[in-house]
Structure formats: structure tokens, C-alpha cells
Design an enzyme around this catalytic site. Structure first.
Site, PDB file in Angstrom:
ATOM      1  N   GLY A 157     -51.253 -65.068   7.706  1.00 42.93           N
ATOM      2  CA  GLY A 157     -50.983 -66.300   8.437  1.00 42.93           C
ATOM      3  C   GLY A 157     -49.987 -67.148   7.678  1.00 42.93           C
ATOM      4  O   GLY A 157     -49.704 -66.901   6.505  1.00 42.93           O
TER       5      GLY A 157
ATOM      6  N   HIS B 158     -49.305 -67.278  -0.251  1.00 45.25           N
ATOM      7  CA  HIS B 158     -50.657 -67.704  -0.600  1.00 45.25           C
ATOM      8  C   HIS B 158     -51.564 -67.961   0.589  1.00 45.25           C
ATOM      9  O   HIS B 158     -52.725 -68.328   0.405  1.00 45.25           O
ATOM     10  CB  HIS B 158     -50.597 -68.949  -1.496  1.00 45.25           C
ATOM     11  CG  HIS B 158     -49.839 -70.097  -0.893  1.00 45.25           C
ATOM     12  ND1 HIS B 158     -49.720 -71.310  -1.511  1.00 45.25           N
ATOM     13  CD2 HIS B 158     -49.153 -70.211   0.267  1.00 45.25           C
ATOM     14  CE1 HIS B 158     -49.000 -72.133  -0.775  1.00 45.25           C
ATOM     15  NE2 HIS B 158     -48.645 -71.486   0.306  1.00 45.25           N
ATOM     16  N   HIS B 159     -51.078 -67.764   1.811  1.00 43.33           N
ATOM     17  CA  HIS B 159     -51.948 -67.910   2.984  1.00 43.33           C
ATOM     18  C   HIS B 159     -52.554 -66.574   3.405  1.00 43.33           C
ATOM     19  O   HIS B 159     -53.298 -66.535   4.390  1.00 43.33           O
ATOM     20  CB  HIS B 159     -51.162 -68.493   4.166  1.00 43.33           C
ATOM     21  CG  HIS B 159     -50.732 -69.916   3.968  1.00 43.33           C
ATOM     22  ND1 HIS B 159     -51.622 -70.949   3.818  1.00 43.33           N
ATOM     23  CD2 HIS B 159     -49.494 -70.471   3.871  1.00 43.33           C
ATOM     24  CE1 HIS B 159     -50.963 -72.089   3.656  1.00 43.33           C
ATOM     25  NE2 HIS B 159     -49.677 -71.822   3.677  1.00 43.33           N
ATOM     26  N   CYS B 160     -52.253 -65.515   2.687  1.00 43.24           N
ATOM     27  CA  CYS B 160     -52.730 -64.191   3.075  1.00 43.24           C
ATOM     28  C   CYS B 160     -53.887 -63.752   2.193  1.00 43.24           C
ATOM     29  O   CYS B 160     -53.873 -63.951   0.974  1.00 43.24           O
ATOM     30  CB  CYS B 160     -51.584 -63.178   2.962  1.00 43.24           C
ATOM     31  SG  CYS B 160     -52.004 -61.551   3.618  1.00 43.24           S
TER      32      CYS B 160
ATOM     33  N   GLN C 125     -49.113 -75.829   0.657  1.00 49.26           N
ATOM     34  CA  GLN C 125     -47.776 -75.240   0.710  1.00 49.26           C
ATOM     35  C   GLN C 125     -47.033 -75.576  -0.566  1.00 49.26           C
ATOM     36  O   GLN C 125     -46.986 -76.723  -0.980  1.00 49.26           O
ATOM     37  CB  GLN C 125     -47.014 -75.787   1.912  1.00 49.26           C
ATOM     38  CG  GLN C 125     -45.687 -75.117   2.163  1.00 49.26           C
ATOM     39  CD  GLN C 125     -45.846 -73.733   2.734  1.00 49.26           C
ATOM     40  OE1 GLN C 125     -46.944 -73.261   2.918  1.00 49.26           O
ATOM     41  NE2 GLN C 125     -44.748 -73.079   2.983  1.00 49.26           N
TER      42      GLN C 125
END
Length: 295
Positions: A181, A173-175, A3
Site C-alpha cells: 500500500g 515502509h507501508h508494505c 511518510q
């Protein structure tokens, strides 16, 4: 920690996010650039700072059910205005990414999944969203995220043109291409890079630097900008992660610090794209970035 408060792109070494190298290369070879409004030149007097009031997510208090501050982006802008760094007429107004823009990275199957409210509820981690009609979800939740995604793509081009750019939003950056997500529905970083690869001559590599969101990293942002700017490598900052109430102030303080040090300016940049020494500069920059402390 994945994160991040700021993720910074300098256009050196890149890999397709959320897909294999083979898939990424095949998709890239098969595509021809479509017509988009995201690369239209903004007024010359604007700073390369991209934002829209559409970034902020508010609907009947549902945004309060998530620990993230879904209005932090507007707060960052307000702090910068209070310090007289920017005004509304100096900001590049972000545009919403269209389906055709999103299909540069995302599959049609994935975009169709977002037409189901329970899928969006899972991605955003706000369970009550599952019970809302999808037209409401599209307008109140996904449109802000699509606008931030458009802002990152726009800022990528601005970084090449001006030497630096900041999207006061984005950084999802979680996709990946077929899965979202962690409050990330669209892969804006990958999209920004792919748009540059397809449309801007001299851009063929990129480096992504993911900085820790939760510790107040003004100094680390400064080190990244110094390394990139001193070598003429374009740099793009996006502001994902760190959605606590104090985060907006931290982001604003970092931008103000960069400006006070002369690392941000409105002048056109003399970038090193196409230079035979670019690879050496990128490697040197990578060494500097690898020495950043994460403690």
C-alpha cells in the site's frame, strides 16, 4: 508523520515489520540463506551509493496521474553529478531482487497477488494500472520497485562493509510481508535487515529511524549520521517519501551536506560489529535520535 524523506537504519534494535515476533522468529529459524547476486562485492573504487536508471517509472504518461514524482531518483543522481560528487563509474549499480530474494520476507501468496493488475493499481494508487495487461505492469511498474528493493538489500551489506551506504531509492515502509500500500509493493527495509541477520556475522539487532518527509530535513539527516558515525555504528539511508517536484533537490542537498561535513567517505569502515560495547553505543545513539525535533 510516517511518510519519510530519509529512513536510516543503524544496526542495533530490530523487530519484524508486518509480522509478530513469533512469526518473525519462526520464519528466521526455518530459513537457510539461498544463493543471491545481491551480496556480490562491487568494485572497490565505487562509493557505497546504490542506484539504477531502472528505478524511474515511466509509461505512456500514466505516472503523471499520481501526485508522486516517479522519476525523482534519477533527478537526485543528476543533481549529485552536477555538483561533481559522483559519476556513473562510481555508483554501485542496483540489481533487481528475484522472487527467491523476496520470499525471505514475503509470502508466495502475496507475490502471486501482484500478478493481478488491479491489486498493483490499489497498491500504487494509480487506478488506470488496473486496465493494463499484467506483463506490462510487471515490466513498467513492479520491476522498478523490485530493483529499488534489491538496491536496499545491497546497500545494507555495503553499510556494514564501509560504515555507511545510501540507496537512492527504496524505503517502502507501508508494505508488510503479505500486504502492500501507499506506493509500496515490497518490504525492502525488512528484507535488508533479514538478509543481514541471516548472512553477516555480528549483526543481530537494528534500529529504524523514520524522519519527516515534507519539511526539508537536511539538519536531521546530519544529526543521525553524526550519532551513528561517531560511534562506529553502520548506517543505511533510503529515500522514500516526499515525492513532490522539489523533493529530489532536498535529497541531493542533504547528501551534499553530509559529504561536505566529512560524514561520507570512500574509505573502509572500522565498524563495531561484534564488540561487547555495541549495545551501549546503540543505546546512546537511540537517546540522541529520540531528541531529534519533529517540529
Amino acid at each position: 508523520m510516517l511518510q519519510s524523506l530519509f529512513q536510516t537504519l543503524n544496526f542495533g534494535e530490530q523487530r519484524g515489520l508486518g509480522m509478530t515476533d513469533v512469526e518473525f522468529g519462526a520464519q528466521q529459524a526455518a530459513r537457510r540463506p539461498h544463493r543471491t547476486e545481491l551480496y556480490e562485492a562491487p568494485p572497490s573504487w565505487c562509493w557505497p551509493i546504490v542506484y539504477s536508471p531502472e528505478y524511474n517509472i515511466t509509461f505512456m504518461g500514466l505516472e503523471k496521474l499520481h501526485p508522486f514524482d516517479a522519476g525523482k531518483w534519477g533527478k537526485v543522481i543528476n543533481f549529485l553529478k552536477e555538483e561533481r560528487l559522483i559519476a556513473d563509474d562510481l555508483i554501485v549499480q542496483a540489481r533487481e531482487a528475484t522472487d527467491e530474494d523476496l520470499l525471505v520476507v514475503h509470502s508466495r501468496r502475496y507475490l502471486n497477488k501482484l500478478k493481478w493488475s488491479f491489486v498493483v493499481a490499489t497498491i500504487t494508487e494509480i487506478p488506470p494500472v488496473a486496465f493494463l495487461p499484467n506483463f506490462v505492469v510487471q515490466r513498467k511498474v513492479l520491476k522498478p520497485l523490485r530493483t529499488q528493493t534489491g538496491g536496499t538489500i545491497m546497500a545494507g551489506k555495503l553499510a556494514v562493509d564501509r560504515g555507511w551506504a545510501i540507496n537512492v531509492g527504496g524505503g517502502f515502509h507501508h508494505c508488510s510481508s503479505d500486504k502492500g500500500g501507499g506506493f509500496c509493493a515490497y518490504a525492502d527495509i525488512t528484507l535488508a535487515i533479514k538478509f543481514l541477520f541471516e548472512r553477516v556475522q555480528g549483526v543481530s539487532r537494528a534500529t529504524i529511524i523514520d524522519l519527516d518527509a515534507h519539511q526539508g530535513i537536511v539538519k536531521r539527516d546530519e544529526l543521525v549520521f553524526r550519532a551513528a558515525r561517531s560511534r562506529g555504528v553502520p548506517v543505511l539511508m533510503v529515500t522514500s517519501g516526499g515525492y513532490q517536484k522539489r523533493t529530489a533537490r532536498i535529497i541531493a542537498d542533504s547528501i551534499l551536506n553530509l559529504h561536505s561535513l566529512g560524514l561520507l567517505g570512500r574509505q573502509q569502515a572500522a565498524c563495531a560489529l561484534g564488540s561487547p560495547s555495541l549495545d551501549h553505543m546503540v543505546r546512546d545513539s537511540a537517546k540522541d535520535f529520540s531528541n531529534l525535533s519533529l517540529q
